[in-house]
Design a protein around this motif. Structure first.
Motif: not given
Ligand code: PRT
Ligand code: ZN
Length: 307
Positions: A192-214
């Motif tokens: 196979l050959k690579e012909v197009d890119t859908v997404l460039q990706s790397q590891a990320v830190l994600i968080k819950n949208k409603n984190l408490g203050d602490a």
């Protein structure tokens, strides 16, 4: 002013004695095994967070930072973070955007780099996404592929399969695939050959949208360390000797954090110059420094960098 530990006490536990068990912890989900596991654990280690009792179990905690670590399959991490089972998680952008859960991306981490690409048979023609029109595409990323097709206003058949996507064209299951690529050797080995890119990706830190203050405060503390580690990884400390009559030119080549440190050498007419160089323009600048008369160039890794 209450201390961080006091602010982090769980309200439900307040009647207790304030023993260490009462302290709120930042719950982080990382991959249990696989391509992101080692770099995720290394990142925690480099931020000075020691993990108790090794890491070969579902859950562990840190001895020296209020953090609990959950080891999970990467595909499950966005859901766990959305549901607040974990406060934050380390996972590839490919998984975050495919799962499309209600989580927030906080920081790119600079490892696990790859791209989600379209690939077709080596002898197939592909000039643009329109060439996928009415073709069959095998992928484990149906959501991202549909987004890509919609963006290009192309109608095609998506076949979701759970693994070994690269063999789909060879066995007549699909005309094209969309899969993760890093070196490209898997595609190559499957004709196979690579012909197009859908997404460039790397590891990320994600968080819950409603984190408490602490938790938010603990996350900020953790993020401060993560950024210092990232900065250090992207920079090198450089020491060199320079003839004084070339000093001005050499200093102009060195950005430094403020400006380079210059110290006289025991040998008259020479100075020692210390500075910090970014990994990106490192080789380019080293060549120019040599050409400008720098000698005895030493390059040392930086452990942490707080600016
Ligand atoms: O068990 P679990 O579900 O947790 O793990 P997993 O098997 O689903 O994922 P894993 O460990 O393979 O990958 C975890 C994450 O690493 C991915 O989600 C990406 O964010 C990232 N990553 C980086 C990659 C690659 N590079 C990669 N090359 N993930 C997979 N690959 C595979 C790809 O699918 C293909 O089969 O490697 C092959 C291609 O590699 P090259 O080098 O031949 O191009
Ligand atoms: Zn997975």
């Amino acid at each position: 002013m209450p201390t961080v530990a006091q602010r982090c006490l769980r309200p439900a536990n307040l009647p207790g004695s304030g023993s260490p068990d009462d302290i709120m912890k930042l719950k982080i989900a990382v991959q249990k095994s696989g391509r992101l596991y080692e770099d995720s654990v290394k990142l925690l280690k480099d931020t000075g967070i020691d993990l108790k009792n090794g890491v070969n179990k579902l859950k562990t905690e840190s001895d020296n930072f209020p953090m609990e670590i959950y080891f999970l399959r990467d595909d499950d991490i966005p859901q766990y973070v959305e549901d607040a089972v974990a406060d934050v998680g380390i996972v590839g952008e490919n998984v975050v955007y495919e799962k499309n859960k209600k989580v927030e991306v906080v920081e790119q981490l600079g490892f696990g780099k790859c791209r989600l690409s379209v690939a077709v048979g080596r002898n197939e023609k592909y000039n643009h996404a329109g060439d996928l029109s009415n073709r069959r595409i095998a992928t484990t990323y149906p959501f991202l592929v549909q987004q890509f097709l919609d963006k290009h206003q192309v109608k095609a058949e998506i076949h979701e399969i759970s693994g070994s996507v690269e063999i789909a064209p060879g066995i007549g299951l699909a005309d094209a695939i969309v899969d993760l690529v890093s070196s490209g050797s898997t595609l190559f080995m499957n004709g196979l050959k690579e012909v197009d890119t859908v997404l460039q990706s790397q590891a990320v830190l994600i968080k819950n949208k409603n984190l408490g203050d602490a938790q938010q405060q603990l996350l900020e503390k953790f993020l401060f360390r993560v950024r210092a580690v990232k900065k250090a990884r992207n920079n090198k400390y450089i020491l060199l000797n320079a003839p004084n009559d070339q000093l001005e030119q050499i200093i102009r080549l060195l950005p430094g954090m403020k400006s380079p440190t210059v110290l006289p050498l025991a040998e008259p007419g020479w100075s020692s110059v210390h500075s910090v160089l970014s990994e990106n323009d490192f080789w380019d600048i080293i060549e120019k420094l040599k050409a400008a008369g720098a000698q005895g160039i030493l390059v040392v890794p930086i452990e942490k960098m707080v600016v």
